[in-house]
Design a protein around this motif. Structure first.
Motif, PDB file in Angstrom:
ATOM      1  N   ALA A 237      30.493  32.069  95.012  1.00 15.86           N
ATOM      2  CA  ALA A 237      29.666  31.718  94.865  1.00 15.86           C
ATOM      3  C   ALA A 237      28.636  32.060  96.171  1.00 15.86           C
TER       4      ALA A 237
ATOM      5  N   GLU B  25      28.895  27.868  90.068  1.00 14.61           N
ATOM      6  CA  GLU B  25      29.563  27.949  91.703  1.00 14.61           C
ATOM      7  C   GLU B  25      28.617  27.549  92.407  1.00 14.61           C
ATOM      8  N   LEU B  26      27.608  28.460  92.714  1.00 15.95           N
ATOM      9  CA  LEU B  26      26.210  28.283  93.357  1.00 15.95           C
ATOM     10  C   LEU B  26      25.636  26.921  93.755  1.00 15.95           C
TER      11      LEU B  26
ATOM     12  N   GLU C 223      27.987  23.850  92.832  1.00 13.81           N
ATOM     13  CA  GLU C 223      28.843  23.560  94.111  1.00 13.81           C
ATOM     14  C   GLU C 223      28.898  23.733  94.998  1.00 13.81           C
ATOM     15  N   ALA C 224      28.988  25.419  95.506  1.00 19.11           N
ATOM     16  CA  ALA C 224      28.534  25.807  97.073  1.00 19.11           C
ATOM     17  C   ALA C 224      28.036  24.714  97.925  1.00 19.11           C
ATOM     18  N   ALA C 225      26.930  25.006  97.402  1.00 18.58           N
ATOM     19  CA  ALA C 225      25.695  24.154  98.397  1.00 18.58           C
ATOM     20  C   ALA C 225      25.700  22.295  98.345  1.00 18.58           C
ATOM     21  N   ARG C 226      26.878  22.169  97.192  1.00 17.33           N
ATOM     22  CA  ARG C 226      27.343  20.700  97.334  1.00 17.33           C
ATOM     23  C   ARG C 226      28.639  20.509  98.499  1.00 17.33           C
ATOM     24  N   ILE C 227      29.067  21.185  98.359  1.00 15.23           N
ATOM     25  CA  ILE C 227      30.418  21.482  99.031  1.00 15.23           C
ATOM     26  C   ILE C 227      30.064  21.543 100.719  1.00 15.23           C
TER      27      ILE C 227
ATOM     28  N   TYR D 216      25.301  32.429  98.552  1.00 17.68           N
ATOM     29  CA  TYR D 216      23.747  32.805  98.463  1.00 17.68           C
ATOM     30  C   TYR D 216      23.530  34.258  98.377  1.00 17.68           C
TER      31      TYR D 216
ATOM     32  N   PRO E  73      31.800  15.477  98.731  1.00 21.27           N
ATOM     33  CA  PRO E  73      32.706  16.783  98.824  1.00 21.27           C
ATOM     34  C   PRO E  73      32.265  16.876 100.214  1.00 21.27           C
ATOM     35  N   LYS E  74      31.408  16.808 100.389  1.00 25.90           N
ATOM     36  CA  LYS E  74      30.556  17.435 101.697  1.00 25.90           C
ATOM     37  C   LYS E  74      31.688  16.342 103.183  1.00 25.90           C
TER      38      LYS E  74
ATOM     39  N   PHE F 159      35.862  30.147  96.079  1.00 26.02           N
ATOM     40  CA  PHE F 159      35.342  30.220  94.706  1.00 26.02           C
ATOM     41  C   PHE F 159      35.689  31.894  94.362  1.00 26.02           C
TER      42      PHE F 159
ATOM     43  N   LEU G 281      34.527  18.050  92.399  1.00 25.94           N
ATOM     44  CA  LEU G 281      33.641  18.595  91.881  1.00 25.94           C
ATOM     45  C   LEU G 281      33.497  18.184  90.972  1.00 25.94           C
TER      46      LEU G 281
END
Lengths: 371, 278
Positions: free
Chosen positions: A85, B169-170, B172-176, A87, A72-73, A81, A52
């Motif tokens: 985080a 973070e949302l 970033e979480a989606a990116r991961i 959704y 990252p993926k 986090f 990140l």
């Protein structure tokens, strides 16, 4: 499953260096806790491993792959986090399944993995709920679940327990540890909480101002802190420090007082001597190294914390004992097990336990090895 | 302001009722006017209670079509208002997304440029806009009615502010999780913006529906007129006698669609205005 290695990893924002070259080798399945005060760069370090943050310099490997420029993926990691985080508009199931859906796994496989993670985390009954309808601890579990279903090689935790209340934090701490042991997945865990750090870690990375001050097992960090910063940071209440000039086994203080410790390293120069509150014992006045005038007593039931100032020349200054000659006015904390019959204003005798002294060089801040 | 004072309660109620009365009286008079005969409406005093010509007048307004094709104009207005609302929302969502989530050179400049267009409403730029529309052969087309009004600095700004409250973070979480930018936009941001979109839709639909000056310029064909223009044209000028009841009926008909939009979306609308969703 994978090892992670960081080689001279640096981070610069504009002209400000925030991480000054970190080397770290994490073996497969190890749980590494990165601990330090806020602003020390621990989260930045973790986010660089996650991908990140861009790595300014150095090399990060996951498995045998250099991942500096990998998205990252594609790093085969999962991150939990601090704010979870989740959704907010998706159900617990969808939250956990989202990454898998994007990875185009089959419906059955997604269902299987989410069910398994839910069972592991005791979330099975909550799969159709929205995050808003969950308690803090449950949200935390969902965040863990979202990480688990990815079946990553590396878990990254960014202060995952900071938003929980104290009781839940202890419980989740245990669960995370057990889970990590059971899954055997290499983990990096960032926290500012030293209790969390001590209890969870296989090895600790103590960071300060962008530098890894010490990387070692929790007990080694506690027993032999490598720098004065680590000594002060690990342990609560913190280590008591006395600054002075060490010369021929005698510690000369700025005000002209002298301490003659039982054990002192062969070293000359400006030093800081430290002794942990739990390495001081209350003794009869005649056996005492020095005496303490009690300022406040904090009784916690299982233990008692006594704060006070060193009252002056010890009552029994026999040969070979630690003599703290008139370190008057220096405040000290003492920790003793159980309850104590001590009240404010008392003067009590104290003795430094064998091996209780720690010595640090004032210029480098580093530990001076024992004689 | 929770006070258990009966006098204050009565007073606030009286004030509110007076206020509502002042708001509603013109609409009531319009409605009454749409249910009486032509003779009654021009004969003072103004009638205050509905007459018996409701069906006649509304049938005349909708299907009479002597002066103006009301049904067609309602349809035109609906398309224009819907097009403007949807278009404005789509464009501002995307531009706000770009401004908030992408780092590109001149990002701030772009934002402030968009923001500055707030100072240039249609009326200010109407002549050049008209010329461009003519050159693009947009006269008498729905595109001509919609396109020049479709960019919205206000909506862009609102979405930008909303996106900035969405925790990073949302993203970033989606990116991961492997979601690309557009996937994140579609799966995360859009659903989270739902209430904001609804609130803006209501406001923008009414804005589009009430457009007068621009449709007046861009449409010359009667079949492309909007209802607001139609009403204006039904108002008799100079020595014309005019059919006031039918005009009133048309006015009532013109009020209905935006009113319905507000009524059906009010729950989301209010939520969108007050809610600060996490």
């Amino acid at each position: 499953m994978a090892a992670v290695s960081l080689h001279d990893v640096r981070k610069r924002y504009g002209k400000t260096d925030v991480i000054h070259g970190i080397d770290l080798d994490v073996s497969d399945g190890e749980l590494i806790v990165i601990v330090g005060p806020s602003g020390c760069g621990k989260s930045t370090l973790l986010r660089m491993v996650a991908g990140l943050e861009v790595v300014t310099d150095g090399e990060i490997r996951i498995g045998d792959r250099v991942v500096n420029r990998v998205e990252p993926k594609d790093r085969d990691i999962a991150m939990v986090f601090q704010t979870y985080a989740l959704y907010p508009h998706m159900s617990v199931f969808d939250n956990m399944a989202y990454g898998l859906k994007i990875a185009k796994l089959s419906k059955d496989e997604i269902q299987r993995r989410v069910d398994e993670a839910a069972r592991l985390l005791e979330l099975s009954g909550l799969l159709s709920r929205k995050p808003a309808a969950l308690s803090g601890g449950q949200r935390q579990r969902v965040a863990m679940g979202r990480a688990i279903v990815r079946q990553p090689s590396v878990f990254l935790f960014d202060e995952p327990l900071s938003n929980l209340d104290a009781l839940l934090r202890v419980q989740m701490r245990l669960e995370i540890k057990q889970l990590q042991r059971r899954l055997g997945i290499t983990s990096l865990y960032v926290t500012h909480d030293q209790v969390e750090a001590m209890t969870l870690a296989d090895r600790l990375v103590v960071m300060n101002a962008g530098v890894a001050e010490q990387i070692d097992s929790p007990m080694a960090v506690y027993a032999k802190p490598a720098t004065r910063f680590v000594a002060g940071f690990i342990g609560s209440p913190g280590m008591n420090f006395i600054e002075g000039e060490l010369h021929a086994g005698r510690l000369l203080l700025a005000n002209g007082d002298v301490i003659v410790p039982r054990e002192a390293p062969v070293h000359s120069g400006e030093v800081t001597a430290g002794v942990r509150p739990e390495n001081l014992a209350f003794v009869e006045p005649q056996a005492a190294d020095f005496s303490l005038q009690v300022v406040s007593v904090e009784s916690l039931g299982a233990e008692t914390l006594v704060h006070g100032v060193v009252a002056g020349r010890s009552m029994a200054s026999q040969e070979g004992s630690d003599v703290i000659a008139g370190v008057a006015g220096r405040s000290l904390a003492v920790r003793a097990a159980g309850t104590l019959d001590v009240t404010e204003g008392d003067t009590v005798g104290l003795q430094v336990a064998p091996g209780g002294w720690h010595w640090f060089d004032n210029t480098s801040g580093r530990r001076i090895p024992e004689a | 302001m929770v006070r258990n004072n009966s006098l204050a309660t009565v007073l606030t109620h009286v004030l509110l009722i007076i206020g509502i009365g002042i708001m509603c009286l013109p609409i009531w008079l319009t409605f009454v006017g749409s249910t009486v005969t032509r003779a009654e409406i021009v004969h003072p005093p103004l009638p205050l209670w509905p007459g018996d010509q409701f069906l006649t007048n509304y049938r005349e307004a909708l299907f009479g079509g002597r002066q103006a094709p009301v049904l067609q104009m309602l349809w035109n207005s609906a398309i224009m208002a819907f097009g403007i609302a949807v278009g404005k929302i789509a464009i501002s969502l995307l531009s706000a997304f770009a401004i908030v989530y992408f780092r590109f050179p001149g990002r701030q400049l772009v934002f402030w440029t968009i923001f500055m267009t707030l100072m240039l409403p249609v009326e200010v730029r109407i002549v050049p806009t008209y010329e461009i529309a003519v050159n693009l052969k947009l006269l008498n087309t729905y595109a001509g009615l919609i396109l020049p009004l479709i960019a919205s600095a206000t909506a862009t700004f609102l979405f930008r502010q909303f996106f900035m409250t969405v925790p990073s973070e949302l993203a970033e979480a989606a990116r991961i999780d492997g979601a690309g930018p557009m996937r994140f936009f579609k799966d995360i941001l859009l659903p989270l913006s739902r209430t904001n979109i609804a609130a803006l839709f209501v406001i923008l639909f009414i804005y589009g529906w009430n457009q007068y000056l621009w449709p007046l310029l861009i449409t010359t064909d009667q079949d492309m007129n909007t209802i607001v223009m139609g009403i204006k044209r039904m108002i008799p000028s100079a020595d014309d006698y005019g059919n006031w009841p039918v005009t009133m009926a048309t006015a009532i008909l013109a009020i209905l669609p935006p009113a319905l939009v507000v009524i059906f979306m009010q729950r989301l609308f209010v939520k969108g205005l007050i809610e600060s969703e996490k």
